[in-house]
Write an enzyme that holds these catalytic residues in place. Structure first.
Site, PDB file in Angstrom:
ATOM      1  N   LYS A 278       0.843  -1.203   0.000  1.00 19.32           N
ATOM      2  CA  LYS A 278       0.000   0.000   0.000  1.00 19.32           C
ATOM      3  C   LYS A 278       0.872   1.245   0.000  1.00 19.32           C
ATOM      4  O   LYS A 278       1.952   1.243   0.608  1.00 19.32           O
ATOM      5  CB  LYS A 278      -0.860   0.034   1.276  1.00 19.32           C
ATOM      6  N   ARG A 352     -10.589 -11.148   1.962  1.00 22.84           N
ATOM      7  CA  ARG A 352     -11.538 -12.116   1.399  1.00 22.84           C
ATOM      8  C   ARG A 352     -10.937 -13.512   1.340  1.00 22.84           C
ATOM      9  O   ARG A 352     -11.667 -14.503   1.436  1.00 22.84           O
ATOM     10  CB  ARG A 352     -12.001 -11.640   0.014  1.00 22.84           C
TER      11      ARG A 352
END
Ligand code: BES
Ligand code: MN
Ligand code: ZN
Length: 495
Positions: A278, A352
Site C-alpha cells: 500500500k 476475502r
C-alpha cells in the site's frame, strides 16, 4: 465504569443531564427537581434568556454549586427525534461532561419518545432509552488514554435517573451496559499498536475471555491450520514473522439454544498490502484491519454476560499481510478448505482470502446463520461514506431483520447487491476465480467472492471498511475506532 439506575430524589451525581427540545417545553419530574435546586434560575436561562435553544446535541453547562452541575442537552425538534439523534445527544452530553474535570458521576434523565410517525423505528420507550443512554454515554466518554500522561477522564459512574424503574428498563439498561463494555473492549484492542496486537496476542486475549466467561475455545496454530486445509488463509500470513492463529470461541446457553449463529471477524492484525504494498497514506490506519476480530471478541463477552439463549460461535483467522521474501505472490493459485481455487491477482485483497477459509470452517459447525464482519473494501467508502455500513447476504429475510435491528440500535446500514453478473469480474483462466478484478463494484464483487465459500443459506456479510474508524463527521465518538455494528449485532443476536 459503573452503571447504576436511581430514583430522582436519590440523585447525588456530580453532573445531571436533562434535555430540551427546540420547540416545546420540558416539564419532566427531573427537570422540575433541577429547576427547584437552582431556585428557578435554570428555567430563566433556558426559556427567558434563551441561553440554549435546543438544537440537536447543543449543550449548556449550569452550576448549582461548586460540586453539583447540570448539563442541558438539545434534542432538536420534538417531531424529528429518532433513536440515532437521541444517541448523538447523549454522547454529546457525555463529551461535554468529560471536560468538567473532577466530576466522578454523571446521571441522565430517562425519557421516552412517542411520535405519530414511527418512521424507521425512531420511537423508543424507556427501556430502549436506558439501553441507548448507557452505551452512548460510554462512547462519548471514551478515549484511548493509555499512552497519554495527563488527559484521563475522571468519570467513573454513569447513572440513569427515573422514579419508575421497572424490570424491563433494568433489562434494557443491563444490555446497554454490557454493550458499552464490548465497544470499549473492541476500541481498546484496535487502538493498541500492531506491534503488540499480533495474531498470537489476539489468541491469548481470546484465551483469557474463554477462561473468564467459561467458554469453549480452540486455537489452531500454523501446523493445525494446514491440517484443517485452510491453505488460502495460510498463504496470506506467510510473509510475516508473526505466525497466524485461527481462533474459535463458543458460547452455549444453559437451556436448549433458540438458534445457532457463527460470527466471523476479519483478523488482519496489520495490512501492509503484501507485495502489492500500500502507499504510505493508505497504510496509516491498517492496524485497524482486525476491527472485525476485536468486535466479535467484544460481542461474545456481552452475549455471555447477558446469558442469551443463542449458541454463538466466534471465529477469526488472524494473520499479518506483509511483503517479504516469503510472502505470497501475484499469480499464486491457492486452494481453500472447500477445494475451490483462487488465483492471486492482488495480494492486498487478502481479507476475502482469509474469510474464505473462515466461512468454510463455519460450515462445519452446523449453525443456522453465518455472519461475517470485515474491514473489507475501500470501495465501500466510495459508495456509502464513513457513516453508513454496507450489508450484503444471500437471505433477504435475514438482511431485512439485520437492517431493521440497526435502525433500532442507532446505526446506519444499507444493503448492496450480490448478483451473478459480478462473476465476470473475477474470471480466471487457471483457477476457479481470481481474488480481484476491475475497479468497478468493488464491495459487491468482494461479497460475490465470499459467497463461493459458504454453504449456508443464511449468510450475512457486513463491510465496515468505511465505518470502523470514526472521522470528524461522526457525532458520537472521538475520532478513531468507532465500535460500529457492535450494538446492532448484540441486539440482533438477542432478539
Ligand atoms: N483492509 C483493506 C480495506 C480497507 C480500506 C479498510 C480502507 C479500511 C480502509 C483491504 O484489505 C484492501 O486492501 N482492499 C483493497 C482491495 C483491492 C486491492 C481490490 C481495496 O479496497 O483497496
Ligand atoms: Mn488489503
Ligand atoms: Zn485488509
Amino acid at each position: 465504569m459503573r452503571f447504576l439506575t436511581k430514583k430522582i430524589d436519590e440523585n447525588n451525581s456530580d453532573i445531571t443531564v436533562t434535555y430540551i427540545f427546540e420547540n416545546c417545553k420540558n416539564d419532566s419530574e427531573l427537570y422540575k427537581y433541577l429547576n427547584e435546586q437552582t431556585n428557578g434560575e435554570l428555567e430563566k436561562q433556558i426559556y427567558q434568556y434563551k441561553t440554549i435553544k435546543g438544537g440537536l446535541s447543543e449543550t449548556y453547562k449550569f452550576s448549582i454549586n461548586e460540586n453539583k452541575k447540570i448539563i442541558v442537552v438539545g434534542l432538536g425538534k420534538k417531531e424529528n427525534l429518532t433513536r440515532l439523534k437521541f444517541s448523538q445527544a447523549i454522547a454529546s452530553a457525555a463529551r461535554c461532561a468529560k471536560t468538567m474535570t473532577d466530576a466522578k458521576t454523571i446521571g441522565f434523565e430517562l425519557i421516552e419518545n412517542k411520535n405519530e410517525c414511527d418512521c424507521n423505528y425512531s420511537n423508543f420507550d424507556k427501556a430502549d432509552a436506558a439501553k441507548i443512554i448507557f452505551s452512548s454515554a460510554r462512547i462519548g466518554l471514551y478515549s484511548f488514554d493509555k499512552y497519554i500522561q495527563d488527559r484521563k477522564s475522571s468519570i467513573e459512574t454513569i447513572e440513569i435517573l427515573d422514579n419508575e424503574i421497572d424490570s424491563k428498563i433494568e433489562y434494557g439498561a443491563q444490555i446497554g451496559a454490557y454493550t458499552s463494555y464490548a465497544m470499549k473492549f473492541a476500541k481498546d484492542l484496535v487502538n493498541e499498536s500492531a506491534q503488540i496486537v499480533t495474531p498470537n496476542y489476539v489468541a491469548q486475549i481470546a484465551q483469557e475471555i474463554a477462561k473468564e466467561h467459561n467458554l469453549d475455545i480452540k486455537i489452531y496454530d500454523k501446523k493445525q491450520i494446514k491440517e484443517l486445509g485452510m491453505n488460502a488463509f495460510l498463504a496470506v500470513g506467510q510473509g510475516s514473522v508473526n505466525e497466524p492463529k485461527f481462533v474459535h470461541l463458543t458460547y452455549k446457553p444453559k437451556q436448549q439454544p433458540r438458534k445457532k449463529i457463527a460470527l466471523i471477524g476479519k483478523g488482519i492484525t496489520f495490512d501492509a498490502g503484501g507485495l502489492d504494498i500500500k502507499p504510505a497514506t493508505s497504510m496509516l490506519n491498517m492496524k485497524n484491519d482486525m476491527t472485525g476480530a476485536a468486535s466479535v471478541l467484544g460481542i461474545i463477552q456481552a452475549i455471555a454476560k447477558i446469558e442469551a439463549d443463542v449458541e454463538l460461535h466466534v471465529i477469526s483467522a488472524l494473520c499479518e499481510n506483509m511483503p517479504s521474501g516469503s510472502a505470497y505472490k501475484q499469480g499464486d493459485v491457492l486452494t481453500a478448505k472447500n477445494g475451490k481455487t483462487i488465483e492471486v491477482d492482488n495480494t492486498d485483497a487478502e481479507g476475502r482470502i482469509t474469510l474464505a477459509d473462515a466461512l468454510c470452517y463455519a460450515d462445519t459447525l452446523n449453525v443456522d446463520e453465518v455472519i461475517d464482519i470485515a474491514t473489507l473494501t475501500g470501495a465501500v467508502i466510495v459508495s456509502l461514506g464513513t457513516n453508513i455500513t454496507g450489508v450484503m447476504g444471500n437471505n433477504q429475510k435475514q438482511i431485512d431483520k439485520f437492517i431493521e435491528t440497526s435502525k433500532k440500535s442507532c446505526e446506519n446500514t444499507w444493503q448492496m447487491p450480490i448478483l451473478d453478473e459480478l462473476r465476470e469480474n473475477l474470471k480466471s483462466d487457471i483457477a476457479d476465480m481470481k481474488n480481484t478484478g476491475g475497479r468497478n463494484a468493488g464491495t459487491s464483487t468482494a461479497a460475490w467472492f465470499l459467497s463461493n465459500f459458504t454453504k449456508s443459506g443464511s449468510w450475512l456479510h457486513i463491510d465496515i471498511a468505511g465505518t470502523a474508524m470514526a472521522d470528524k463527521l461522526n457525532k458520537e465518538t472521538q475520532s478513531g475506532p468507532s465500535g460500529v455494528m457492535i450494538r446492532t449485532l448484540i441486539n440482533y443476536i438477542v432478539s
